[in-house]
Write an enzyme that holds these catalytic residues in place. Structure first.
Site, mmCIF file in Angstrom:
data_model
loop_
_atom_site.group_PDB
_atom_site.id
_atom_site.type_symbol
_atom_site.label_atom_id
_atom_site.label_comp_id
_atom_site.label_asym_id
_atom_site.label_seq_id
_atom_site.Cartn_x
_atom_site.Cartn_y
_atom_site.Cartn_z
ATOM 1 N N HIS A 30 8.245 1.453 -8.111
ATOM 2 C CA HIS A 30 7.303 1.122 -7.046
ATOM 3 C C HIS A 30 7.651 1.985 -5.836
ATOM 4 O O HIS A 30 8.819 2.147 -5.497
ATOM 5 C CB HIS A 30 7.378 -0.360 -6.711
ATOM 6 C CG HIS A 30 6.278 -0.784 -5.787
ATOM 7 N ND1 HIS A 30 4.968 -0.398 -5.972
ATOM 8 C CD2 HIS A 30 6.286 -1.544 -4.670
ATOM 9 C CE1 HIS A 30 4.222 -0.898 -5.015
ATOM 10 N NE2 HIS A 30 4.995 -1.588 -4.201
ATOM 11 N N HIS A 42 3.159 -0.087 1.564
ATOM 12 C CA HIS A 42 3.007 0.353 0.184
ATOM 13 C C HIS A 42 1.678 -0.107 -0.389
ATOM 14 O O HIS A 42 1.032 -1.003 0.150
ATOM 15 C CB HIS A 42 4.185 -0.112 -0.681
ATOM 16 C CG HIS A 42 4.617 -1.529 -0.488
ATOM 17 N ND1 HIS A 42 4.598 -2.459 -1.482
ATOM 18 C CD2 HIS A 42 5.094 -2.179 0.616
ATOM 19 C CE1 HIS A 42 5.043 -3.616 -1.033
ATOM 20 N NE2 HIS A 42 5.354 -3.484 0.234
ATOM 21 N N CYS A 153 0.764 3.600 -6.578
ATOM 22 C CA CYS A 153 1.633 3.518 -5.401
ATOM 23 C C CYS A 153 2.328 4.843 -5.106
ATOM 24 O O CYS A 153 2.591 5.178 -3.950
ATOM 25 C CB CYS A 153 2.660 2.411 -5.594
ATOM 26 S SG CYS A 153 3.599 2.538 -7.141
#
Ligand SMILES: [Zn+2]
Length: 244
Positions: A30, A42, A153
């Protein structure tokens, strides 16, 4: 910073750094932009948001959300219903996983040596002020719909750092994550005469990693010709017209 690890301590972070954390037993990372004061911006999918691939990758990506179901962070207020571009505390972003910093301006030899996707790029970062400006701007305007291959992401963080977007959307994907999942290097190896040279499984692994690295190099945002520098204000203005 070592060749095979981008681990970084929290105290060493600067606002504008692109950070990431491995999830699901190192299958997926991530990514986000550290903006200072222990906060990260994010791009995430909602717990119930369709990813659209219809494959096992949908299930893998469900681990990307910063909060498990039924819990709201007392520090940053993020909850499982938060999705899109979000701001959270560093703890919610990391979710008890180690902290890493994505490298920019990597030289080609180092880039090829990094076996996994999502660790570095040969692209240059813009100023840290511009990076945090883009992240904050997209926090208010969004980054379109999350898609594990086409808009994830890592794409968000790389865009904030470089301002670069891939114009062609039918290629092999923008980020290292997409390349990891497409499995193209592996199928390339097993479908060529190279497999007959493999005396043992470790030989196959070595060749696969080599082909994989070259594939990633060809797909790196820093070497592609089908990318364009897009100002964040222009991007946000056009997001409403994009695929949902
Ligand atoms: Zn939090």
């Amino acid at each position: 910073m070592g060749l095979f690890s981008n681990r970084v301590k929290r105290e060493a972070l600067q606002p504008g750094d692109h950070i990431y954390s491995w999830r699901t037993a190192y299958m997926y990372a991530h990514h986000g932009i550290y903006i200072g004061d222990g906060k990260v911006i994010h791009f995430t999918r909602g717990q119930n948001q369709e990813l659209g691939t219809g494959t096992i990758f949908d299930a893998l990506a469900s681990s990307l959300h910063p909060r498990p179901m039924g819990t709201t962070c007392q520090i940053c207020g993020i909850d499982p219903d938060s999705w899109g571009v979000v701001q959270s505390c560093l703890d919610c972003f990391l979710f008890n996983c180690p902290l890493y910093r994505f490298e920019y301006s990597t030289d080609i030899a180092t880039f090829i040596a990094k076996a996994r996707g999502g660790m570095c790029t040969i692209a240059k970062t813009d100023s840290l002020e511009l990076v945090t400006h883009r992240a904050n701007y997209l926090l208010n305007h969004g980054f379109g719909s999350y898609h594990i291959f086409h808009n994830n992401c890592e794409d968000f963080a790389i865009y904030c750092k470089t301002g670069l977007l891939v114009i062609e959307r039918n290629g092999i994907g923008r980020s290292g994550q997409a390349i990891t999942f497409l499995g193209a290097p592996f199928s390339a190896v097993v479908s060529t005469p190279l497999r007959f040279l493999m005396a043992n499984p470790w030989g196959l692994v070595a060749v696969t990693v080599g082909v994989y690295s070259v594939s990633r190099f060809a797909a790196d945002i820093g070497v592609r010709s089908d990318v364009a520098k897009v100002e964040v204000e222009d991007l946000a203005a056009n997001l409403t017209g994009r695929r949902t």
